[in-house]
Enzyme design. Sequence first.
Site, PDB file in Angstrom:
ATOM      1  N   GLY A 629      36.336  -5.544 -19.961  1.00 24.05           N
ATOM      2  CA  GLY A 629      36.911  -5.692 -18.629  1.00 24.05           C
ATOM      3  C   GLY A 629      36.293  -6.858 -17.884  1.00 24.05           C
ATOM      4  O   GLY A 629      35.311  -7.462 -18.334  1.00 24.05           O
ATOM      5  N   GLN A 630      36.912  -7.202 -16.756  1.00 21.40           N
ATOM      6  CA  GLN A 630      36.402  -8.301 -15.939  1.00 21.40           C
ATOM      7  C   GLN A 630      36.886  -8.115 -14.511  1.00 21.40           C
ATOM      8  O   GLN A 630      38.009  -7.682 -14.278  1.00 21.40           O
ATOM      9  CB  GLN A 630      36.876  -9.655 -16.490  1.00 21.40           C
ATOM     10  CG  GLN A 630      36.301 -10.841 -15.728  1.00 21.40           C
ATOM     11  CD  GLN A 630      36.537 -12.154 -16.467  1.00 21.40           C
ATOM     12  OE1 GLN A 630      37.111 -12.176 -17.543  1.00 21.40           O
ATOM     13  NE2 GLN A 630      36.082 -13.237 -15.892  1.00 21.40           N
ATOM     14  N   GLY A 632      35.790  -9.312 -10.055  1.00 23.24           N
ATOM     15  CA  GLY A 632      35.199 -10.339  -9.216  1.00 23.24           C
ATOM     16  C   GLY A 632      33.689 -10.413  -9.350  1.00 23.24           C
ATOM     17  O   GLY A 632      33.088 -11.466  -9.161  1.00 23.24           O
ATOM     18  N   GLY A 634      31.917  -9.732 -12.206  1.00 17.62           N
ATOM     19  CA  GLY A 634      31.559 -10.308 -13.499  1.00 17.62           C
ATOM     20  C   GLY A 634      32.292  -9.609 -14.624  1.00 17.62           C
ATOM     21  O   GLY A 634      33.296  -8.927 -14.406  1.00 17.62           O
ATOM     22  N   VAL A 636      32.501  -6.972 -18.005  1.00 19.26           N
ATOM     23  CA  VAL A 636      32.000  -5.682 -18.470  1.00 19.26           C
ATOM     24  C   VAL A 636      32.076  -5.660 -19.988  1.00 19.26           C
ATOM     25  O   VAL A 636      33.119  -5.976 -20.574  1.00 19.26           O
ATOM     26  CB  VAL A 636      32.817  -4.514 -17.883  1.00 19.26           C
ATOM     27  CG1 VAL A 636      32.247  -3.176 -18.357  1.00 19.26           C
ATOM     28  CG2 VAL A 636      32.832  -4.575 -16.371  1.00 19.26           C
ATOM     29  N   LYS A 650      27.760  -4.087 -17.093  1.00 15.24           N
ATOM     30  CA  LYS A 650      28.424  -4.975 -16.146  1.00 15.24           C
ATOM     31  C   LYS A 650      27.479  -6.136 -15.841  1.00 15.24           C
ATOM     32  O   LYS A 650      26.396  -5.948 -15.292  1.00 15.24           O
ATOM     33  CB  LYS A 650      28.808  -4.224 -14.872  1.00 15.24           C
ATOM     34  CG  LYS A 650      29.648  -5.075 -13.914  1.00 15.24           C
ATOM     35  CD  LYS A 650      30.387  -4.227 -12.895  1.00 15.24           C
ATOM     36  CE  LYS A 650      29.470  -3.655 -11.851  1.00 15.24           C
ATOM     37  NZ  LYS A 650      30.214  -3.080 -10.703  1.00 15.24           N
ATOM     38  N   ASP A 745      36.845   1.094  -2.177  1.00 12.20           N
ATOM     39  CA  ASP A 745      37.651   0.387  -3.177  1.00 12.20           C
ATOM     40  C   ASP A 745      38.188   1.359  -4.224  1.00 12.20           C
ATOM     41  O   ASP A 745      38.095   1.119  -5.424  1.00 12.20           O
ATOM     42  CB  ASP A 745      36.816  -0.703  -3.845  1.00 12.20           C
ATOM     43  CG  ASP A 745      37.690  -1.734  -4.568  1.00 12.20           C
ATOM     44  OD1 ASP A 745      38.883  -1.850  -4.223  1.00 12.20           O
ATOM     45  OD2 ASP A 745      37.183  -2.406  -5.480  1.00 12.20           O
TER      46      ASP A 745
END
Length: 949
Positions: A629-630, A632, A634, A636, A650, A745
């Site tokens: 994953g990616q 804002g 950085g 993962v 992460k 979030d």
Amino acid sequence: MLGVRAGVCIFALSYCCFVLLAVAETTSPSEVTALRAVKRRLIDPVKNIRNWGKGDPCTSKWKGVVCYAKNTTDGYLHVNELMLLKMNLSGTLAPELGQLSHLEIIDFLWNDLSGSIPKEIGSIAPLRLLLLSGNRLSGSLPDELGYLSHLDRLQIDENHISGPVPKSFANLSSIKHLHMNNNSLSGRIPSELSNASTLRHLLFDNNNLAGYLPPELSNLPELRILQLDNNNFSGAEIPISYGKLSNLVKLSLRNCSLQGAVPDFSKIANLSYLDLSLNQLTGPIPSNKLSDNMTTIDLSGNHLNGSIPESFSDLPRLQKLLLENNLLSGSVPTGIWQNRSFSTSARLTVDLQNNLFSNITGDLNPPANVTLWLQGNPICSNANILNIHLFCGSESGGEENPESSTNSTDNCRIQECLTDNDFFEYVPASPIPCFCASPLRVGYRLKSPSFSYFIPEESPFEKYVTSALNMELYQLHIDSFFWEEGPRLRMHFKLFPTYNNHTFNTSEVLRIRGIFASWHFPSNDFFGPYELLSFPLLGPYSGIDSATHGTSLSVGIWVAISLGAIACAIAISVIVTLLIVRRHSKYKNTVSRRRLSSTISMKIDGVRDFTYKEMAVATDNFNDSTQVGQGGYGRVYKGILSDNTVVAIKRAQEGSLQGQKEFLTEIQLLSRVHHRNLVSLIGYCDEEGEQMLVYEFMPNGTLRDWLSAKSKTLIFSTRLRIALGSAKGILYLHTEAQPPIFHRDIKASNILLDSKFTAKVADFGLSRLAPDLEDEGAVPNHVSTIVKGTPGYLDPEYFLTRKLTDKSDVYSLGVVFLEILTGMQPISHGKNIVREVNMSHQLGMVFSIIDNKMGSYPSECVERFLALALRCCHDKPEDRPSMLDVVRELENILRMMPETETQFSESASHSGKSLSLPSSSYVNRDLYSISNASGSDLVSGAIPTITPR
């Protein structure tokens, strides 16, 4: 110290002059021009440049790229192999590749390339390997690729290729491997492919192929693996002629909308793996005996009737027999396990759930190696059968979990293992006890294995690998392995030098890597095709230049290089001092940042403090193949710690302006919150100028992944449990954390799913503590803050007033609930999910927007869930329920669910299977199907089930 640095700089820059002076008389001019065009299209995201170095791109230092060349009679070097090794290069493929007319290998695996495949590649006559897997390539496949008569392997899997499979591929007279899985290919499979008589492995799974299955494929004499899962051959039947594929080892046609009967495959002598699940197949299972090599038979999720063939009781290597969700009847034959002698590592899963079995032949006493599922059959109500309750519940005997080979070095811990070098370790199976050496680490994946459990096959696999590498068995140690969707088997193993050496020499490292990278492994169809995912050169191997050329230069060129080196050394000495000063300044900044990081680290308690080296080893040096994953913050990565714990790491991006603040926030919050529905923080890394957070790994990814996926789905009861788990996690933050926490979030991609599909809320990088008590002792009901979050999930009131409250999280979670029900994105093509669902609700058309992948569902439960979601998304915060009210309402809805559906959800979650069930078969057996919802049913209180349109 300065003198040493100056010497190093002079040597390094002198070497560059060596390269530059060797340019003019090496690679042919036309190929130099073509290579420069290829370079201009590539981008290194770390350095953000498009062009590396000057001069001849094949003989100069070309970072991240291997460019091999060989001599020919015309006096020039000609490029015959081109590889991208950085694993993160972006850009596009240049049409000028076609001008490299001597190329035999194009290996651009696992990068970030986009654009289309140039048709000019079809003019490279000698090309043997075209390897483009794991990029973002799009567009259609050029017909011109069919001109490559020497092509042995074409791999374009895991891209975004669309359009039809070209009929011209029938002209690939040397092709053995066509790997096109995980794309968007459409149209029919060309029957002309039957002319490619050398074809061994055909992997077309996870595309949009349609039409019929070409019976002509049965004419492929060498075909070993045919894998077409997750396509849409709607209404097509499996050709009877496929039973004549005499060399077939694996046939996988899962979830292809196939109809008709199951063909007789008894004449295929080496068949090991048969998966025809999740189709609409009818009729009985053929009774003829299958191959003794069978490990896996999966016929689940069809409409098969009749009894289980007696021949299934005579399969000595069987690992999985999956027949759940059919219409099978009669007796359960205990001979399936009683006629076998199990080794210690052997395992057998027999899943017969949701059929019509009413009796059993023999005693119900399978050995510990056997996992048996009978839930959802009439036999479960037969109290006269001893121990029947043990096999009719929802507890799982377990899928194969990530494991590792046994380690025989536990008694060596009191000795030293070259502790001055972290990359040395004891060799687990060394003939010399407690022998210490530095291994090569390999990331490896079997793309289409013909077995379901690895442990019984581990020893043969080790012999296969070490034989291919010309090594001894003790030199290989499998660190860990785990199954991925496909199913595919990913593993990490180590290769150790012989017991009279502590390290491999350079030539041996390059030899081993060359065998992997050049696909020179001898064929083994049982283990299927493989992929080399990573080969990091760490510790004593970090200085090895894997881009060593396969050519030598003439004496005259070496003389020119030597003279040029002297001239360059004199010129370089003028600027060495400036470089040293600059380097020293950079070093001071790094030291300063490390000191700051160390100060921060000492203030954090309750979590593990990892070293940078531990993180590098866990992720194969942060190889892109381990990235999951990616955001804002950085990237993962999926990592495996030294104790074989699978974790998510992460890693903050260098230069992130808010990284430091978010890093501290997330550690401080997660170190003191503990709840089964919150992702647990295992540790952090704060050294080498790096900031990393280490979490428990969630093997089933994010809720958004499942809602967006084409080939997998979640039934309603599972979605409801995910909603409840998410709400409980947020409720804990609001009411039990001290002080309370506002998440800020909440979104579907921040709700992760563990192996049992338990929801866990993640990503506290934007979280805010609730305010402290005011002077009068009252708690303010909001935090004033700069608006942050994700568009589509933001509370409108928070956006306007900048006042963050607990009701802001309620709003965001309400949007997630709407996603769960509809499968829609919060914002898509300018449409807002809250507005769209509200409009449909007001028009009485709400069931028209329910996600059609959800299967059948009780309408009253869905209506109450939808009403709750809309209340959560009310514009006015005071009209939204509290998080406690949300949890209570979800619990009430869950209690309304039919017991059979909640049981299925639980058993599927425990077993790790896809939580999907063909709607047609589910409705046929569902007591609450809408087709059975007569007036008396409604009066008596039964809840009607609706199948979405």
